[in-house]
Motif scaffolding. Structure first.
Motif, mmCIF file in Angstrom:
data_model
loop_
_atom_site.group_PDB
_atom_site.id
_atom_site.type_symbol
_atom_site.label_atom_id
_atom_site.label_comp_id
_atom_site.label_asym_id
_atom_site.label_seq_id
_atom_site.Cartn_x
_atom_site.Cartn_y
_atom_site.Cartn_z
ATOM 1 N N ALA A 37 59.854 62.516 76.150
ATOM 2 C CA ALA A 37 59.879 61.853 77.450
ATOM 3 C C ALA A 37 58.560 61.150 77.787
ATOM 4 O O ALA A 37 58.547 60.246 78.625
ATOM 5 C CB ALA A 37 60.197 62.888 78.532
ATOM 6 N N GLN A 62 59.829 75.853 65.200
ATOM 7 C CA GLN A 62 60.311 76.452 63.949
ATOM 8 C C GLN A 62 59.595 75.871 62.737
ATOM 9 O O GLN A 62 59.229 76.589 61.818
ATOM 10 C CB GLN A 62 61.808 76.175 63.848
ATOM 11 C CG GLN A 62 62.483 76.790 62.661
ATOM 12 C CD GLN A 62 63.933 76.293 62.552
ATOM 13 O OE1 GLN A 62 64.503 75.790 63.506
ATOM 14 N NE2 GLN A 62 64.518 76.445 61.393
ATOM 15 N N GLY A 80 58.508 67.511 79.995
ATOM 16 C CA GLY A 80 59.479 66.602 79.386
ATOM 17 C C GLY A 80 59.957 67.122 78.040
ATOM 18 O O GLY A 80 60.129 66.363 77.088
ATOM 19 N N SER A 86 62.972 69.313 76.148
ATOM 20 C CA SER A 86 64.354 69.698 76.437
ATOM 21 C C SER A 86 64.582 71.200 76.305
ATOM 22 O O SER A 86 65.352 71.789 77.056
ATOM 23 C CB SER A 86 65.303 68.972 75.483
ATOM 24 O OG SER A 86 64.970 69.284 74.144
ATOM 25 N N ALA A 144 61.747 67.543 88.252
ATOM 26 C CA ALA A 144 61.011 66.385 88.792
ATOM 27 C C ALA A 144 60.650 65.431 87.667
ATOM 28 O O ALA A 144 60.679 65.792 86.492
ATOM 29 C CB ALA A 144 59.724 66.882 89.461
#
Ligand SMILES: Cc1cc2nc3c(=O)[nH]c(=O)nc-3n(C[C@H](O)[C@H](O)[C@H](O)COP(=O)(O)OP(=O)(O)OC[C@H]3O[C@@H](n4cnc5c(N)ncnc54)[C@H](O)[C@@H]3O)c2cc1C
Length: 309
Positions: A202, A244, A258, A260, A296
């Motif tokens: 992001a 990982q 940002g 996920s 946000a």
């Protein structure tokens, strides 16, 4: 029972992950020997002798070991290993590069990335990107283990071990060191940082990654981390990747910006003590793991957060 730990160091200091391996070895019981390889390693050998729990430091000084090439170190380990019940190293790039090769040459299994010691033959290790813990047992005469450093505290100083030297097995002639590129940085090291600020795709560009996250990281004396998507997009260097297939971290505070919260990222940070997530999607999986979540836009929020700290 005598355990050999292959130490990672920069020729001056031991890496904290090696100290964590010493703590893990202490839980196994028995004598603990630390193997120092490299060229001009007197200083680090002296430092190693002071680590609490270490009973002997074994030094092999040879130019062939100066850059930690596994092709040169493996024959050395294969020669020394029969004197030991267990050969260990931290599960960082050095240990993960070396010990599977040693195990293969010894024709034994490697039990990788142990997070818990049940008994001398039984270990717990994460599988499926950390979603499950497997309890595994080995009956091999020489156990070869790598240790997840974030699962064991670093052994402090306080010991007085004897130091001896061992003969070298020299250059195996299979590989050669050409160069090492190290980006000079005054930042805290990611794997041992107490605070990590991580960014995801992001952030949108390498410039924005720096502009948005670096001031917050500086204020918190934090290391910068990144998702693989951010690394693949060129927003952050490879060594910042958490997850990982990146670095496993367990800081006191992890701020995911940002990000996920894909399982492969969680595998590298879900053991952080406090997780803070900033994401504009209220359904982002990261919120299931976050202790504090802010729904946000990151570009507005991070600046404000940094300003108010
Ligand atoms: C074998 C394998 C190994 C992998 N290893 C790793 C690994 O080690 N580490 C790792 O991280 N990933 C790893 N991955 C990749 C992983 O599956 C995900 O693709 C990756 O973690 C996603 O990164 P991301 O969250 O940055 O990107 P995205 O999935 O694109 O998510 C971006 C997030 O940012 C949010 N967002 C967008 N704009 C804003 C804004 N303006 N303000 C606030 N929020 C915003 C979105 O809502 C979204 O949740 C691996 C994958 C595979 C298959």
């Amino acid at each position: 029972m005598t355990i050999l730990i292959v130490a990672e160091h920069d020729h001056h200091e031991l890496k904290p992950a090696t100290r964590s391996a010493v703590t893990a070895a202490t839980a196994l019981g028995g004598d603990i020997h630390l193997l120092i390889t490299g060229h001009g390693v007197d200083k680090v050998a002296q430092a190693a002798a002071k680590v609490q729990g270490v009973t002997r430091v074994r030094v092999v000084d040879d130019l062939a070991y100066a850059h930690g090439l596994p092709e040169n170190l493996a024959p050395l380990l294969v020669r020394i290993a029969p004197d030991y019940t267990t050969v260990m190293a931290a599960a960082d790039s050095f240990g993960k590069n070396l010990l599977p090769r040693v195990a293969a040459l010894l024709d034994v299994a490697v039990v990788s990335e142990i997070t818990q010691i049940v008994d001398q033959n039984t270990f717990v290790r994460p599988i499926y990107a950390g979603n499950l813990n497997a309890t595994v047992q080995t009956t091999d005469a020489i156990k070869v283990l790598t240790v997840r450093a974030t699962s064991f505290p670093a052994a402090p100083d306080g010991g007085v071990a004897a130091i001896d030297t061992l003969p070298t097995t020299g250059d195996a002639g299979l590989s050669a060191w050409l160069s090492t590129e190290i980006q000079p940085t005054d930042r805290v090291e990611l794997s041992t940082a107490r605070v990590v600020v991580s960014g995801g795709r992001a952030l949108g560009s390498a410039e924005q990654f720096q502009q948005v996250l670096a001031p917050l990281a500086a204020k918190l004396n934090a290391a910068l981390g990144a998702t693989r998507a951010a690394v693949d997009a060129g927003y952050a260097p490879n060594e910042w990747q958490v997850g990982q297939t990146g670095t496993v971290v367990a800081p006191d505070l992890y701020i995911a910006v940002g990000v996920s919260g894909a399982v492969q990222h969680l595998a590298g940070m879900k053991d952080s003590r406090v997780i803070v997530a900033i994401n504009h999607d209220p359904d982002a999986p990261i919120f299931q793991w976050a202790d504090y979540g802010l729904v946000a836009d990151l570009f507005e929020t991070v600046k404000e957060l940094e300003h108010n700290l």
